[in-house]
Write an enzyme that holds these catalytic residues in place. Structure first.
Site, mmCIF file in Angstrom:
data_model
loop_
_atom_site.group_PDB
_atom_site.id
_atom_site.type_symbol
_atom_site.label_atom_id
_atom_site.label_comp_id
_atom_site.label_asym_id
_atom_site.label_seq_id
_atom_site.Cartn_x
_atom_site.Cartn_y
_atom_site.Cartn_z
ATOM 1 N N LYS A 13 -7.242 9.693 -6.443
ATOM 2 C CA LYS A 13 -6.676 10.084 -7.738
ATOM 3 C C LYS A 13 -6.861 9.010 -8.805
ATOM 4 O O LYS A 13 -7.030 9.342 -9.969
ATOM 5 C CB LYS A 13 -5.232 10.574 -7.628
ATOM 6 C CG LYS A 13 -4.230 9.601 -7.114
ATOM 7 C CD LYS A 13 -2.866 10.280 -6.985
ATOM 8 C CE LYS A 13 -1.925 9.525 -6.083
ATOM 9 N NZ LYS A 13 -1.894 8.071 -6.179
ATOM 10 N N ARG A 88 6.634 11.687 -7.710
ATOM 11 C CA ARG A 88 6.304 11.563 -6.293
ATOM 12 C C ARG A 88 7.305 12.296 -5.409
ATOM 13 O O ARG A 88 7.154 12.342 -4.209
ATOM 14 C CB ARG A 88 6.415 10.110 -5.939
ATOM 15 C CG ARG A 88 5.358 9.202 -5.514
ATOM 16 C CD ARG A 88 4.071 9.086 -5.435
ATOM 17 N NE ARG A 88 3.601 8.015 -4.610
ATOM 18 C CZ ARG A 88 2.696 7.138 -5.005
ATOM 19 N NH1 ARG A 88 2.242 7.152 -6.226
ATOM 20 N NH2 ARG A 88 2.228 6.261 -4.170
ATOM 21 N N ARG A 127 -10.795 -0.481 1.614
ATOM 22 C CA ARG A 127 -10.645 -0.593 0.162
ATOM 23 C C ARG A 127 -10.380 -2.043 -0.259
ATOM 24 O O ARG A 127 -9.617 -2.761 0.377
ATOM 25 C CB ARG A 127 -9.481 0.301 -0.273
ATOM 26 C CG ARG A 127 -9.231 0.296 -1.756
ATOM 27 C CD ARG A 127 -8.447 1.490 -2.179
ATOM 28 N NE ARG A 127 -7.022 1.377 -1.899
ATOM 29 C CZ ARG A 127 -6.134 2.273 -2.333
ATOM 30 N NH1 ARG A 127 -6.530 3.314 -3.022
ATOM 31 N NH2 ARG A 127 -4.850 2.125 -2.050
ATOM 32 N N ARG A 160 -5.336 -4.774 -0.803
ATOM 33 C CA ARG A 160 -3.968 -4.559 -1.255
ATOM 34 C C ARG A 160 -3.016 -4.827 -0.115
ATOM 35 O O ARG A 160 -3.280 -4.461 1.020
ATOM 36 C CB ARG A 160 -3.813 -3.116 -1.747
ATOM 37 C CG ARG A 160 -3.958 -3.000 -3.229
ATOM 38 C CD ARG A 160 -3.987 -1.585 -3.660
ATOM 39 N NE ARG A 160 -2.801 -0.820 -3.237
ATOM 40 C CZ ARG A 160 -2.551 0.419 -3.642
ATOM 41 N NH1 ARG A 160 -3.382 1.016 -4.457
ATOM 42 N NH2 ARG A 160 -1.469 1.048 -3.226
ATOM 43 N N ARG A 171 3.154 5.137 4.375
ATOM 44 C CA ARG A 171 2.903 5.781 3.078
ATOM 45 C C ARG A 171 2.514 7.241 3.266
ATOM 46 O O ARG A 171 2.895 8.110 2.486
ATOM 47 C CB ARG A 171 1.817 5.019 2.311
ATOM 48 C CG ARG A 171 2.317 3.666 1.801
ATOM 49 C CD ARG A 171 1.191 2.712 1.464
ATOM 50 N NE ARG A 171 0.410 3.134 0.332
ATOM 51 C CZ ARG A 171 -0.853 2.785 0.129
ATOM 52 N NH1 ARG A 171 -1.484 2.014 1.002
ATOM 53 N NH2 ARG A 171 -1.490 3.197 -0.934
HETATM 54 P P1 AMP Z 1 -0.060 3.781 -5.244
HETATM 55 O O1 AMP Z 1 -0.914 2.736 -5.865
HETATM 56 O O2 AMP Z 1 0.059 5.016 -6.102
HETATM 57 O O3 AMP Z 1 -0.450 4.092 -3.820
HETATM 58 O O4 AMP Z 1 1.429 3.172 -5.182
HETATM 59 C C1 AMP Z 1 1.694 1.993 -4.466
HETATM 60 C C2 AMP Z 1 3.187 1.889 -4.185
HETATM 61 O O5 AMP Z 1 3.904 1.828 -5.413
HETATM 62 C C3 AMP Z 1 3.793 3.058 -3.435
HETATM 63 O O6 AMP Z 1 3.613 2.975 -2.030
HETATM 64 C C4 AMP Z 1 5.257 2.926 -3.840
HETATM 65 O O7 AMP Z 1 5.885 1.868 -3.144
HETATM 66 C C5 AMP Z 1 5.148 2.508 -5.300
HETATM 67 N N1 AMP Z 1 5.125 3.675 -6.204
HETATM 68 C C6 AMP Z 1 4.097 4.100 -6.984
HETATM 69 N N2 AMP Z 1 4.444 5.195 -7.686
HETATM 70 C C7 AMP Z 1 5.730 5.463 -7.351
HETATM 71 C C8 AMP Z 1 6.651 6.475 -7.713
HETATM 72 N N3 AMP Z 1 6.340 7.439 -8.578
HETATM 73 N N4 AMP Z 1 7.881 6.448 -7.153
HETATM 74 C C9 AMP Z 1 8.241 5.478 -6.280
HETATM 75 N N5 AMP Z 1 7.419 4.505 -5.878
HETATM 76 C C10 AMP Z 1 6.170 4.485 -6.401
#
Ligand code: AMP
Length: 215
Positions: A13, A88, A127, A160, A171
């Protein structure tokens, strides 16, 4: 135009959000990136978020909702935006709807990317990202020209913190439990667009664009 992108971690995404930004000239609001920056800068939001992110859990809803409320009212968001990583879960989706309703706006499209879990694991464990400019690479599928260095700015590439296998599993579980119910939520609103996230970024992008322009 207001577009929400949803999908399991590693579904692509972020890549699609970047392309959509270019195509429609609207900013992308990427919660994961906003939070990682806050952690790096040691802001109060970053201090709260750090532990949750490290474990692969969702950061508490009030923190995210406040962060997004602030960002969504910035002047560059007036003509629309791409929400990449928010909402989310159901609480966030309802808060998002309330915020938009107050501004007499609505979500136009919610794109859900489907990618099998074995493919997710392959993608995430390889990644790498540049902490300086945010560019992403993959050790096998999209290696940088010079090993370990960003093609765009030359900085060192890193894995990461939450791309370790144990955290990835967590996750994925969070995605299944908290985020997939949003398909029904947005399906009822008539804005759900499901897309296969398997394929090249170009073919996935073409499908996303056709669904958005056709709907
Ligand atoms: P992502 O880069 O989108 O995979 O997000 C990395 C981490 O950020 C996630 O595993 C959550 O810990 C936190 N995170 C990102 N977006 C949200 C959200 N909308 N609500 C809660 N935690 C979030």
């Amino acid at each position: 135009m207001r577009i929400v992108l949803c999908g399991p971690p590693g579904c692509g995404k972020g890549t699609q959000a970047e392309r959509l930004t270019g195509q429609f000239g609207i900013p992308r609001l990427t919660t994961g990136e906003m939070l990682r920056r806050a952690v790096q800068a040691g802001t109060p939001v970053g201090q709260v978020a750090q532990g949750y992110m490290h474990r692969g859990a969702l950061v508490p809803d009030p923190v995210i909702i406040d962060l997004m409320r602030e960002r969504m009212t910035d002047p560059d968001c007036r003509g629309g935006y791409i929400l990449d990583g928010f909402p989310r879960n159901r609480t966030q989706a309802e808060a998002c709807d309330r915020m938009l309703k107050a501004a007499r706006e609505r979500v136009d499209h919610v794109v859900f990317f489907d990618v099998p879990e074995e493919e997710i694991l392959r993608r995430l464990t390889g990644r790498r990202e540049c902490r300086q400019c945010g560019a992403t690479f993959h050790m096998t599928f999209q290696p940088p020209q010079q090993a370990g260095r960003c093609d765009r700015c030359g900085a060192e590439l890193c894995q990461r913190d939450d791309d370790r296998e144990e955290t990835i599993q967590r996750r994925l579980a969070v995605y299944r439990e908290a985020t997939t119910p949003l398909m029904e939520y947005y399906g009822r609103q008539g804005v759900l667009r499901r897309v296969s996230g398997v394929g090249t970024p170009e073919t996935v992008f073409a499908t996303v664009c056709s669904l958005i322009t056709r709907a």
